[in-house]
Design an enzyme around this catalytic site. Structure first.
Site, PDB file in Angstrom:
ATOM      1  N   LEU A 142       0.869  -1.175   0.000  1.00 57.34           N
ATOM      2  CA  LEU A 142       0.000   0.000   0.000  1.00 57.34           C
ATOM      3  C   LEU A 142       0.906   1.225   0.000  1.00 57.34           C
ATOM      4  O   LEU A 142       1.994   1.200   0.586  1.00 57.34           O
ATOM      5  CB  LEU A 142      -0.894   0.030   1.251  1.00 57.34           C
ATOM      6  CG  LEU A 142      -2.000  -1.016   1.381  1.00 57.34           C
ATOM      7  CD1 LEU A 142      -2.700  -0.871   2.730  1.00 57.34           C
ATOM      8  CD2 LEU A 142      -3.023  -0.896   0.254  1.00 57.34           C
ATOM      9  N   ASP A 143       0.466   2.308  -0.631  1.00 57.15           N
ATOM     10  CA  ASP A 143       1.226   3.549  -0.582  1.00 57.15           C
ATOM     11  C   ASP A 143       1.392   3.992   0.871  1.00 57.15           C
ATOM     12  O   ASP A 143       0.559   3.679   1.736  1.00 57.15           O
ATOM     13  CB  ASP A 143       0.510   4.659  -1.355  1.00 57.15           C
ATOM     14  CG  ASP A 143       0.537   4.435  -2.861  1.00 57.15           C
ATOM     15  OD1 ASP A 143       1.330   3.591  -3.313  1.00 57.15           O
ATOM     16  OD2 ASP A 143      -0.232   5.105  -3.573  1.00 57.15           O
ATOM     17  N   LYS A 144       2.435   4.749   1.122  1.00 62.96           N
ATOM     18  CA  LYS A 144       2.739   5.197   2.481  1.00 62.96           C
ATOM     19  C   LYS A 144       1.537   5.853   3.164  1.00 62.96           C
ATOM     20  O   LYS A 144       1.232   5.562   4.326  1.00 62.96           O
ATOM     21  CB  LYS A 144       3.912   6.187   2.438  1.00 62.96           C
ATOM     22  CG  LYS A 144       4.238   6.824   3.782  1.00 62.96           C
ATOM     23  CD  LYS A 144       5.358   7.849   3.641  1.00 62.96           C
ATOM     24  CE  LYS A 144       5.586   8.590   4.950  1.00 62.96           C
ATOM     25  NZ  LYS A 144       6.638   9.629   4.820  1.00 62.96           N
ATOM     26  N   ARG A 256      -5.478   6.786  -7.342  1.00 62.78           N
ATOM     27  CA  ARG A 256      -5.243   8.231  -7.215  1.00 62.78           C
ATOM     28  C   ARG A 256      -5.201   8.895  -8.595  1.00 62.78           C
ATOM     29  O   ARG A 256      -5.828   9.945  -8.817  1.00 62.78           O
ATOM     30  CB  ARG A 256      -3.936   8.464  -6.456  1.00 62.78           C
ATOM     31  CG  ARG A 256      -3.974   7.930  -5.029  1.00 62.78           C
ATOM     32  CD  ARG A 256      -2.587   7.769  -4.422  1.00 62.78           C
ATOM     33  NE  ARG A 256      -1.896   9.054  -4.329  1.00 62.78           N
ATOM     34  CZ  ARG A 256      -0.637   9.176  -3.942  1.00 62.78           C
ATOM     35  NH1 ARG A 256       0.076   8.088  -3.625  1.00 62.78           N
ATOM     36  NH2 ARG A 256      -0.080  10.369  -3.870  1.00 62.78           N
TER      37      ARG A 256
END
Length: 347
Positions: A142-144, A256
């Protein structure tokens, strides 16, 4: 120094990366040494040149050049996970059995380390052994700044099963997001391809994905097809919407970039325009004049997968992080009012 060795890959090591497989056998080997052996062609698989990330297959023969003896000076031990960090990461466990652990990853915590990251899920997984000799393995990322369901495998066999299921789209992941404006139609799909746009730093830092028309994917170098389902669940006038998102492909920054491309960036996403939605001519906007947090409002709400050992379907659901829960409360929404599967019509 040892002599040249020829090692056969066992069935339990199928689909494991060459560098990780080697370090498990020869703990004294560094990543840099493995990369150098690959560059020089000293390390080979079935007599062919390879890269550190090459995936192994049972029955392959790996040629290992002479390496330092095991009694050579050991590298400095890695710092242990602090008690506070161990307690934090253990409190994130949503579900576990003898094979799989599911976490509710907090926003702001990277999944893996980078050049400037020393605190991340992969490192903190040392505190998630729960009696096992080895720490659990990451099977996806997962993205930060994205929170929510993150799966780890407790055994090598479970890692292979989960990785294969993810690769062959045998899992379902549903995300929740707060986006600017109101997507219409309320239920739909996004098929824009994605290609990396260079970042602004010396080493390409800050790179982002650029959306391109599906018809241009085949003619654009480095572009990959991407497919996202979306469902608009609730809205605040024309300002902001609670949307559910299901990525049918797993591209970098897919959700996103896709939401930004259709004109509804995710709130708090500065990289894709989600932090510039404050003013719609009257001082109000998607963040309602500042009462909504500027943190990224993207959360991996649930994941449904086939258990790698029992074969039974498992669904894990993660509650919203604090900043998103506050936004939901501010907007008068409750997690319980959302449909369990808003994409039934599209499947």
């Amino acid at each position: 120094m040892s002599g040249v060795q020829h090692l056969t890959v066992g069935p339990e090591d199928t689909d494991q990366r060459l560098d990780r497989w080697l370090r498990a056998i020869f703990p004294q080997l560094t990543q840099g040494r493995i990369e150098k052996m690959c560059r020089k062609g000293d390390l080979r698989v079935d007599k062919g040149r390879v890269k550190p990330a090459t995936r192994l297959v049972a029955g392959q023969v790996v040629r290992v050049p002479p390496i330092p003896d095991t009694n050579a000076p050991a590298p400095a031990p890695k710092p242990l996970v602090s008690d506070a960090d161990a307690q934090m990461i253990q409190s994130c466990v949503l579900w576990k059995d003898d094979h799989v652990i599911a976490l509710n990853k907090p926003p702001g915590l990277p999944t893996q380390g980078g050049s400037k990251q020393t605190r991340h899920v992969d490192g903190l997984a040392e505190a998630l052994k729960f009696g096992y000799d080895e720490k659990p393995r990451l099977v996806h990322r997962l993205d930060k700044d994205t929170s929510g369901v993150l799966m780890l495998a407790r055994t090598r066999a479970a890692a292979q099963g989960l990785t294969a299921a993810l690769r062959h789209k045998q899992t379902r992941k549903i995300y929740w997001a707060l986006v600017a404006g109101v997507p219409t139609p309320y239920l739909g799909e996004i098929r824009y391809g994605l290609v990396k746009a260079p970042g602004h730093g010396k080493g390409g830092e800050g790179e982002k994905m650029r959306a391109i028309h599906p018809g241009e994917v085949a003619r654009t170098e480095g572009a990959k097809r991407a497919h996202t389902l979306y469902a608009t669940l609730y809205r605040v006038a024309g300002r902001a919407s609670w949307v559910a998102l299901e990525p049918l492909t797993g591209r970098t920054h897919q959700l996103r970039a896709h939401m930004a491309e259709i004109g509804h960036p995710i709130i708090g996403d500065g990289k894709y325009g989600g932090s510039s939605q404050d003013n719609m001519g009257d001082g109000w906007g998607a963040q309602l004049g500042g009462v909504i947090s500027r943190k990224l409002h993207l959360h991996a709400r649930s994941m449904t997968f086939e258990h790698p050992v029992t074969g039974k379907p498992v669904t894990v659901t993660a509650p919203l992080p604090e900043h998103m829960a506050h936004s939901w409360d501010t907007l008068g929404w409750d997690e319980s009012i959302a449909a369990a599967d808003p994409f039934e019509e599209l499947h």
